[in-house]
Design an enzyme around this catalytic site. Structure first.
Site, short mmCIF file in Angstrom:
data_model
loop_
_atom_site.label_atom_id
_atom_site.label_comp_id
_atom_site.label_asym_id
_atom_site.label_seq_id
_atom_site.Cartn_x
_atom_site.Cartn_y
_atom_site.Cartn_z
N SER A 177 0.87 -1.17 0.00
CA SER A 177 0.00 0.00 0.00
C SER A 177 0.91 1.23 0.00
CB SER A 177 -0.94 -0.02 1.20
OG SER A 177 -1.77 1.11 1.20
N TYR A 200 -4.98 7.37 -6.68
CA TYR A 200 -3.91 6.56 -6.09
C TYR A 200 -4.26 6.20 -4.65
CZ TYR A 200 0.74 5.24 -4.41
OH TYR A 200 1.80 4.57 -3.85
N LYS A 209 -4.80 2.48 -2.88
CA LYS A 209 -3.97 2.03 -1.76
C LYS A 209 -4.79 1.81 -0.50
CE LYS A 209 -0.11 1.73 -3.99
NZ LYS A 209 0.52 0.41 -4.22
#
Length: 256
Positions: A134, A148, A152
């Site tokens: 992550s 993004y 994650k």
């Protein structure tokens, strides 16, 4: 530490540093990447004892086929590390559509595809560790990293659920949450970051891939834990994210 490790996304950056550390520990390592050219460089760096395979983790069928063939050839891995992923910063309305889908496909679906491919083999062996990747942006949403961060955050949620699902089989799941790390991908990120994002990161600690890899290997040796957060500043930030969210919000919000 001795056994067989598969490192997806191991041809550069954090993955390459992890592979290098594992080789030094006596592990038999197979590095997997979608870039044949980068894999050739990996062999030059890590030595001829390292095996490499080409695979794109966004392709679930191909990933499963490569893993099945590897298990038939070299056996069930003791450790599976997936660092394949990328970030394309930018404000949401400015992000190219191909990067929106690309980050979801690589960062989140790629993680799921790797785990689905290796899980039947690990479960049948009754041993093994899976490491997903992550980010600190998966612990707190960062402006300029909307998609993004979403991928994650998804990796952490997926890994937490998977950890609880596979524990009865004797399997272990860790999720690595690095901060900004000096990788080729980070250099590419900086080309696209809005000025406000670059300014906000001026006082943020940046780690080397080797420092991140060292933290992961220490976590593997401890045989406990779930979140692996490299760097003292990042660990303090993780505590603040959990216990002082209002302070973190002021620090991470986009300047007016």
């Amino acid at each position: 530490m001795a056994g067989l490790a598969l490192v997806f996304g191991g041809s550069e950056g954090i993955g390459l540093a992890v592979a290098e550390r594992l080789v030094a520990c006596g592990e038999r390592v197979v590095v997997l990447s979608r870039s044949a050219a980068k894999l050739a460089t990996t062999v030059d760096r890590l030595g001829p004892g390292v095996e490499v395979r080409t695979v794109d983790v966004t392709d679930a069928v191909a990933t499963g086929a490569v893993v099945d063939a590897l298990v038939a050839e070299v056996g069930v891995p003791d450790l599976v590390v997936n660092t394949a992923g990328y970030a394309r910063p930018g404000y949401l309305e400015d992000l190219p559509a191909e990067d929106v889908t690309g980050m979801v496909a690589t960062n989140l679906l790629g993680t799921i595809n790797v785990c689905r491919a290796v899980l039947p083999h690990l479960r049948s062996s009754g041993r093994g560790t899976i490491v997903t990747t992550s980010s600190m942006a998966g612990l707190a949403g960062v402006f300029g990293y909307t998609v993004y961060s979403a991928t994650k955050f998804g990796v952490i949620g997926f890994s937490e659920a998977l950890r609880r699902e596979v524990r009865p089989y004797g399997l272990r799941v860790l999720v690595l949450c690095p901060p900004n790390t000096l990788t080729p991908g980070f250099d590419e990120e900086n080309r696209h970051k809005p000025a406000e994002v670059l300014a906000a990161e001026e006082n943020v600690a940046t780690l080397s891939p080797e420092a991140v890899a060292d933290t992961l290997l220490r976590a593997l040796r401890r045989r406990r834990g779930f979140l692996v957060v490299p760097g003292r500043d990042s660990r303090l930030a993780a505590v603040a994210i959990r216990h002082l969210p209002f302070v973190v919000d002021r620090a991470l919000r986009r300047p007016v």
